[in-house]
Design an enzyme around this catalytic site. Structure first.
Site, short mmCIF file in Angstrom:
data_model
loop_
_atom_site.label_atom_id
_atom_site.label_comp_id
_atom_site.label_asym_id
_atom_site.label_seq_id
_atom_site.Cartn_x
_atom_site.Cartn_y
_atom_site.Cartn_z
N GLU A 40 -11.13 55.61 -33.74
CA GLU A 40 -10.88 57.05 -33.59
C GLU A 40 -12.08 57.85 -34.09
OE1 GLU A 40 -8.53 60.38 -36.12
OE2 GLU A 40 -7.66 58.36 -36.07
N ASP A 44 -14.30 60.15 -31.52
CA ASP A 44 -14.44 61.59 -31.74
C ASP A 44 -15.88 62.04 -31.50
OD1 ASP A 44 -13.46 64.21 -32.80
OD2 ASP A 44 -14.90 63.77 -34.38
N ASN A 113 -5.36 61.02 -31.56
CA ASN A 113 -6.07 59.97 -32.29
C ASN A 113 -6.20 58.70 -31.45
OD1 ASN A 113 -6.15 61.75 -34.41
ND2 ASN A 113 -4.52 60.76 -35.58
N GLU A 116 -8.87 59.20 -28.72
CA GLU A 116 -10.21 59.07 -29.29
C GLU A 116 -10.54 57.60 -29.52
OE1 GLU A 116 -10.81 63.13 -31.92
OE2 GLU A 116 -9.59 61.53 -32.76
#
Length: 226
Positions: A40, A44, A113, A116
């Site tokens: 995650e 991102d 989440n 990502e």
């Protein structure tokens, strides 16, 4: 929970290392030696770059301020949750029974989440080009129109407009409670229509919680209307 091979078909990408996609789909509540938090973190950063580059080329006449605002409307929990829903990602996440019973598969934070993490896993295995092509395709399919007016529409305003048109009343917002230490306090807000709670959500501020609750209520009312 569904077999992740269907998710691969939705993504248009097949993992060579199955453990990567399993890890990307594993929520920390599932109590395995691994979870998707590291992927995650990576995803991102990858998404921030991909979306920034996408907007740079899509809007050659826009200045930095406008591009930053549009990116901020896409690169956030709500934006990634929207992309996650477009591929029905919630069906494939590994969750604990408690999180499952707590509607974990539809939580915007959990969906964001996981999305990502999946993009981070694709980047790790196949590089930036493959990750970019998947994200750009999802953006094009999910957002028929990308501009500042469309993306930055206030959910509370949109909900108010809808309820005035359909029910003749405006929604009310009620503070349910707050939790956590002062430096990481989380607020929970309910949105009510005719005295009935139609949605609730948590956020790092009262305003953020209201916006999330309004977004959930909007989706619910639109679905009911068909």
């Amino acid at each position: 929970m569904e077999n992740y091979h269907e998710l691969e078909r939705r993504l248009g990408y097949e993992f060579k290392n199955p453990q990567l996609i399993v890890e990307a789909l594993t929520h920390k509540s599932y109590k395995k030696p691994y979870n998707n938090e590291r992927l995650e973190f990576l995803g991102d950063a990858v998404l921030d770059l991909i979306v920034g580059e996408f907007l740079f080329h899509k809007f050659p006449q826009s200045d930095e301020g406008v591009l930053s605002k549009i990116r901020a409307s896409l690169v956030n929990e709500s934006g990634f949750a929207t992309l996650a829903r477009a591929i029905d990602l919630g069906r494939y996440i590994y969750l604990s029974p408690a999180e499952e019973n707590n509607q974990g598969r539809s939580k915007p934070s959990l969906l964001s989440n996981a999305f990502e993490a999946v993009i981070g896993a694709i980047y790790l295995e196949a590089g930036l080009e493959n990750a970019r092509s998947i994200v750009v395709r999802l953006l094009d399919e999910t957002y028929p129109r990308i501009d500042l007016d469309t993306l930055c529409k206030d959910y509370k305003t949109a909900l108010q407009e809808l309820t005035q048109a359909t029910h003749g009343v405006t929604p009310d917002y009620e503070m349910i409670g707050s939790s956590g230490p002062d430096h990481r306090k989380e607020f929970e807000v309910a949105v009510k229509l005719d005295g009935e709670t139609i949605a609730s959500a948590k956020g790092r501020s009262k305003k953020a919680a209201q916006q999330k609750a309004a977004e959930i209520a909007l989706q619910k009312l639109r679905k009911e209307r068909g």
